[in-house]
Each structure stands twice: as C-alpha cells, then as structure tokens.
Design an enzyme around this catalytic site. Structure first.
Site, short mmCIF file in Angstrom:
data_model
loop_
_atom_site.label_atom_id
_atom_site.label_comp_id
_atom_site.label_asym_id
_atom_site.label_seq_id
_atom_site.Cartn_x
_atom_site.Cartn_y
_atom_site.Cartn_z
N GLU A 121 -9.48 -2.08 5.37
CA GLU A 121 -10.10 -1.82 6.66
C GLU A 121 -11.32 -2.73 6.87
OE1 GLU A 121 -8.47 -0.23 8.69
OE2 GLU A 121 -7.86 1.79 8.11
N ASP B 114 0.82 -1.21 0.00
CA ASP B 114 0.00 0.00 0.00
C ASP B 114 0.85 1.27 0.00
OD1 ASP B 114 0.95 -0.36 2.60
OD2 ASP B 114 -1.01 -0.86 3.43
N ASP C 11 -7.35 -3.14 14.41
CA ASP C 11 -8.74 -3.38 13.96
C ASP C 11 -8.83 -4.57 13.00
OD1 ASP C 11 -7.50 -2.39 11.70
OD2 ASP C 11 -8.89 -0.73 11.37
N HIS D 204 -7.07 -4.94 10.15
CA HIS D 204 -6.82 -4.69 8.72
C HIS D 204 -5.53 -5.37 8.27
CE1 HIS D 204 -4.65 -0.58 9.60
NE2 HIS D 204 -3.77 -1.55 9.55
P1 PGA Z 1 2.15 -1.44 12.68
O1 PGA Z 1 1.00 -1.46 11.58
O2 PGA Z 1 3.14 -2.47 12.22
O3 PGA Z 1 2.75 -0.06 12.60
O4 PGA Z 1 1.51 -1.76 13.96
C1 PGA Z 1 0.49 -2.69 11.17
C2 PGA Z 1 -0.63 -2.45 10.20
O5 PGA Z 1 -1.31 -1.41 10.30
O6 PGA Z 1 -0.84 -3.29 9.33
#
Ligand code: PGA
Length: 262
Positions: A143, A67, A136, A138
């Site tokens: 999302e 992404d 959450d 994702h």
């Molecule tokens: P993080 O993000 O590694 O910064 O916790 C993980 C994600 O949002 O997929």
C-alpha cells in the site's frame, strides 16, 4: 518502461500473454510471479487457451503469487490460493507442488515470509512477474508508503482497498480481512521482468502517476521506473490521463520485428 496501449482489456491481455508464452517456450522451467484480482483474468484465460489449443506447456514452470489474505484457509472462496487454482492452475498442466501462494494461516508469519523469500531464491528467482495496480497505486498489497526495500511480510490494507475488495465478499466490508501477506517491493523489483496490466477509467490516475509522475512511496507502482524491464499493458480508458500516449503508440508501432514480443 514500455507502454502498450490496446483498444480494450482483451487485446491488452492477449499481448501480455504473448510475452508470457514466449518466455515459457524459450525457458520451459521459467519461474512466474502471478497476481490475483479482476485484472489478470483475461490474461489467464488466454494462457489456458494457449495451453489447450497450442500446447503451451507448463509442466516445468514454477509460480509464486504476490499475496494472500491473513486468516483465510486455502479452500475459502475468496482465498487467493483458491482463485489461482480455479482460474489458472487446474485448467493447465502445471504441477500443483510447483505453485506457491503465501500461507494466510501461518502460525509464525515472519518465519513463513522468510521461507517464501528463500523459496524464490532457491527456484532461481522470478523471471517474469505479473502485476495489477490498485487505484491507490499499490502493487501486490504494498500500500502507499510501503518501503521500496520491503520483502515478503504482513501488511495492513488501506480502508480504500478493503472497500474496493468488498465486492468479492458479497459487498460486505466486514468480511474482508484487514491483513495480508505480500511480496515486498524489493521482491518485485528483483524479478527479471515485470509486466503490469491496468484496465478501466478508475485506474487512469494511478497509471499516469506511475508512468509519468515522480517515483515516490506514496505511489508504490512508480518504483517500476527504476526497473530495467517493465512493460505496462493498458486499455484506452486506463491510458486516458497519460500525456505521452502518441509517443507510446509511435514506439510500439515502430518496433523492429526482432524486438517485438507483445
Ligand atoms: P483489480 O485489483 O485487478 O481487482 O482491480 C488490482 C490490484 O489491487 O492490484
């Protein structure tokens, strides 16, 4: 799913790096799907170490990132292109032209997303996709309620993700883009192998729901229950809400040598 619980994120990342390294040694022109965020940093550091100290060769490897934020130029401090260049690509011997990150500045976003999907197909498909997980649930920036059939497209981040990522923008939520381009869940499910990393207590609920909860679009990562080769690498705290931890350890410790890759 295979669940690998290690005492800390470093040990889990080293185990994940062994899986990546084994693939790259067996298939020097492997196609890797890569992720950004805090979670994969230890994995990337270990891959850099394997390159520098053990000659792990990335010269024929191709990569596709999950992404990118819409509106951030590649040189922006918080663009995922820059993150990848600094945290993995520049310290290893990968050819920059073989690295792909969605174009956050694309004038025609749908066309750019379709071209990204096509480039993955033309590269032969993703052999191994690295994933983090949001608190959450994702994956990429898919999302909650993202379609399990989705392909690379524009998405709107949740307020929770914007708030969570503000720490990278000097804590200023107003600086965090609200839109991103992300591989879809369908794109991720097409990868031949998925390896997910999750560390820390704030991931424990999402990890438990992903592995032991129902498969549901409200918890996007749960779709991995349908993937034939998905491995989840967690530290003790991220595993703390799982019910079957004794079983996962029993499986991992009892693996025959020929089957062990992590
Ligand atoms: P993080 O993000 O590694 O910064 O916790 C993980 C994600 O949002 O997929």
């Amino acid at each position: 799913m295979e669940i690998i619980i290690k005492e800390n994120g470093q040990a889990a990342s080293e185990a994940a790096a062994r899986v990546v390294a084994r693939l790259v040694r067996e298939k020097p022109n492997a196609v890797l799907g890569l992720a950004t965020g805090s979670t994969p940093l230890m994995l990337y550091r270990e891959l850099i170490r394997l390159h520098q100290e053990e000659g792990l060769d990335f010269s024929q490897v191709t990569t596709f990132n999950l992404d990118e934020y819409v509106g951030l130029p590649p040189e922006h401090e918080q663009s995922y292109r820059r993150f990848m260049n600094e945290n993995l690509f520049e310290p290893i011997n990968i050819k920059m032209e073989n690295t792909h990150v969605p174009d956050g500045l694309a004038a025609d976003i749908p066309a750019s997303c379709a071209a990204y999907e096509q480039a993955i197909v033309e590269a032969g498909g993703i052999d191994l996709q690295v994933l983090g997980i949001g608190s959450d649930g994702h994956v990429g920036f898919n999302e909650p309620t993202s379609s399990f059939a989705s392909r690379t497209r524009i998405k709107t981040l949740t307020q929770q993700t914007v708030a969570h990522n503000a720490r990278f923008f000097a804590g200023d939520e107003s600086q965090v883009p609200h839109h991103c381009i992300t591989m879809g869940i369908g794109t991720i499910m097409d990868a031949r192998m998925n390896i997910m990393l999750a560390f820390g207590a704030n991931k424990a609920d999402a990890v438990a729901a992903t592995i032991e909860g129902p498969v549901a679009a409200i918890m996007p990562a749960s779709v991995l229950q349908h993937h034939p080769r998905a491995k989840v690498f967690v530290d003790e705290t991220a595993s703390s809400r799982l019910r079957l931890t004794d079983y996962y350890r029993w499986v991992y410790n009892g693996k025959p040598d020929w089957q062990r890759d992590a």
